[in-house]
Design an enzyme around this catalytic site. Structure first.
Site, PDB file in Angstrom:
ATOM      1  N   ASP A 139      -6.463  -3.685  -7.576  1.00 21.64           N
ATOM      2  CA  ASP A 139      -7.185  -4.249  -6.437  1.00 21.64           C
ATOM      3  C   ASP A 139      -7.400  -5.735  -6.691  1.00 21.64           C
ATOM      4  OD1 ASP A 139      -9.876  -4.950  -4.851  1.00 21.64           O
ATOM      5  OD2 ASP A 139      -8.945  -3.206  -3.912  1.00 21.64           O
ATOM      6  N   ARG A 168       0.819  -1.215   0.000  1.00 20.11           N
ATOM      7  CA  ARG A 168       0.000   0.000   0.000  1.00 20.11           C
ATOM      8  C   ARG A 168       0.853   1.266   0.000  1.00 20.11           C
ATOM      9  NH1 ARG A 168      -4.037  -1.759   4.658  1.00 20.11           N
ATOM     10  NH2 ARG A 168      -5.075  -3.531   3.663  1.00 20.11           N
ATOM     11  N   TYR A 201     -14.585 -13.068  -0.054  1.00 21.30           N
ATOM     12  CA  TYR A 201     -15.382 -11.914  -0.450  1.00 21.30           C
ATOM     13  C   TYR A 201     -16.640 -12.354  -1.206  1.00 21.30           C
ATOM     14  CZ  TYR A 201     -11.802  -8.485   0.836  1.00 21.30           C
ATOM     15  OH  TYR A 201     -10.928  -7.691   1.531  1.00 21.30           O
ATOM     16  N   ARG A 215      -6.967  10.989  -7.083  1.00 18.55           N
ATOM     17  CA  ARG A 215      -8.086  10.060  -7.018  1.00 18.55           C
ATOM     18  C   ARG A 215      -9.405  10.759  -6.708  1.00 18.55           C
ATOM     19  NH1 ARG A 215      -8.772   5.225  -4.819  1.00 18.55           N
ATOM     20  NH2 ARG A 215     -10.924   5.795  -5.233  1.00 18.55           N
ATOM     21  N   ARG A 254      -3.469   6.096   0.313  1.00 16.97           N
ATOM     22  CA  ARG A 254      -4.060   7.249   0.986  1.00 16.97           C
ATOM     23  C   ARG A 254      -3.107   7.994   1.909  1.00 16.97           C
ATOM     24  NH1 ARG A 254      -9.048   4.327   3.536  1.00 16.97           N
ATOM     25  NH2 ARG A 254      -7.566   2.601   3.423  1.00 16.97           N
TER      26      ARG A 254
END
Length: 357
Positions: A89, A40, A164, A53, A44
């Protein structure tokens, strides 16, 4: 970062990338310094990421090669890490396979119709390289821009993707996932077999486009016992990793909370086993065995404790990593959004200096 807009002959580029500290460490070869990158790292914690983004959904961001290229390059420019990792992703390939899903901010992937019965498998079709051509284009653009800096491709492992699809989104308990695994083993195997095929195609597409290594994320495998992992998960992860044995790139296998699974995860076919912060790297090496490199494993929370603590703990990780044939410095999981980017930049410089041999 390496020369931009490379126009070398493919063979020359491959030779330089194969001689990079990152690839050499993955292969257990001597390195001038311990290489470092962060899971990552493109995300962010970077103000430039948040700016670019703004107003663009996650899945849409992953489908825009120029945007993917810029986001992937941002931490390489800022931190001088030894490898870039493709901005994407883990649900991108299953979306390409026909699953109706969205990545909801603050929640994660949410599946409109979870997989609960055999009839649901029909919504999960095989994919071809054409289904994810935007990923291949992103890789090609990045290889040109990165020059001598390796690019890591990645995918989610069958178990984590299955969790998921079955739960319908993130879960803390994986109750529905485990219930299917125990009560409907034929359905379970059919689902994970399909996911293994999709994942293998997704990774091969990235390799053919030019990535120098791949990482298989089995983020939620730590929810399992070793016995359940070996019986229900290992065969499918092995199908992916061993299916890339002839691809000529290092294969990294990573999970969270996987202390009891480290040996089995190495046996699945990885060249490098990622270790989270809970297990010291010298202990992990004894479990994994002497023929595989390790990746990790500074606790991401340490980055909030001040530089003196970060430096001390980084030195500990470096010292413990010397017990393995190769060590790629990383965090034990992803960079937290609140992390000060300057701390990461400082950490990279320290690892390069302290990890010189």
């Amino acid at each position: 970062m390496g020369a931009p807009s490379v126009s070398w002959h493919d063979g020359a580029v491959t030779s330089v990338l194969n001689d990079s500290p990152f690839v050499r460490a993955c292969r257990g070869q001597d390195v001038p310094h311990t290489p470092v990158w962060f899971m990552r790292q493109a995300g962010r914690s970077l103000p430039e990421y948040r700016k670019i983004r703004a107003g663009v959904g996650m899945l849409e961001s992953c489908r825009r090669p120029e945007l993917v290229t810029e986001i992937t390059l941002q931490p390489v420019r800022r931190h001088q890490v030894d490898a870039a990792i493709l901005f994407s992703d883990i649900v991108v390939p299953i979306a390409a396979a026909g699953v109706d899903l969205d990545i909801v901010a603050g929640t994660g992937p949410v599946v409109a119709e979870p997989v609960r019965a055999e009839s649901d498998l029909e919504r999960l079709r095989p994919i071809t390289a054409d289904d994810v051509d935007f990923v291949a284009e992103s890789v090609r653009l990045l290889v040109q821009e990165l020059g001598a800096t390796p690019l890591i491709g990645f995918a989610g492992a069958p178990f984590t993707l299955a969790s998921y699809l079955i739960e319908g989104g993130p879960s803390r308990t994986y109750l529905k996932t485990k219930a299917m695994m125990y009560a409907a083993p034929k359905l379970w195997d059919a689902l994970l077999s399909r996911l293994a095929d999709i994942t293998l195609t997704f990774l091969r597409t990235q390799i053919e486009a030019g990535v120098s290594a791949v990482q298989l994320f089995d983020s939620w495998a730590g929810a399992l016992s070793e016995a359940d992992y070996r019986e229900h998960v290992l065969p499918h992860s092995a199908r992916v990793l061993r299916g890339l044995a002839d691809a000529g790139v290092p294969r990294i296998h990573f999970g969270v909370g996987t202390a009891v699974l480290l040996r089995a995860m190495g046996e699945a076919g990885a060249d490098v086993v990622g270790v989270d912060w809970r297990t010291p790297l010298d202990q992990a090496t004894k479990i994994i065995g002497p023929d595989r490199a390790v990746q990790g494993n500074l606790d991401p929370a340490m980055l909030f404790a001040g530089w003196d603590v970060v430096r001390r703990e980084a030195d500990r990780v470096l010292e413990q990593g010397r017990s393995a044939p190769g060590h790629v410095f990383n965090l034990g999981h992803g960079v937290m959004p609140e992390t000060d980017p300057d701390m990461l930049t400082r950490l990279v410089a320290h690892v390069h200096e302290a990890g010189s041999r």
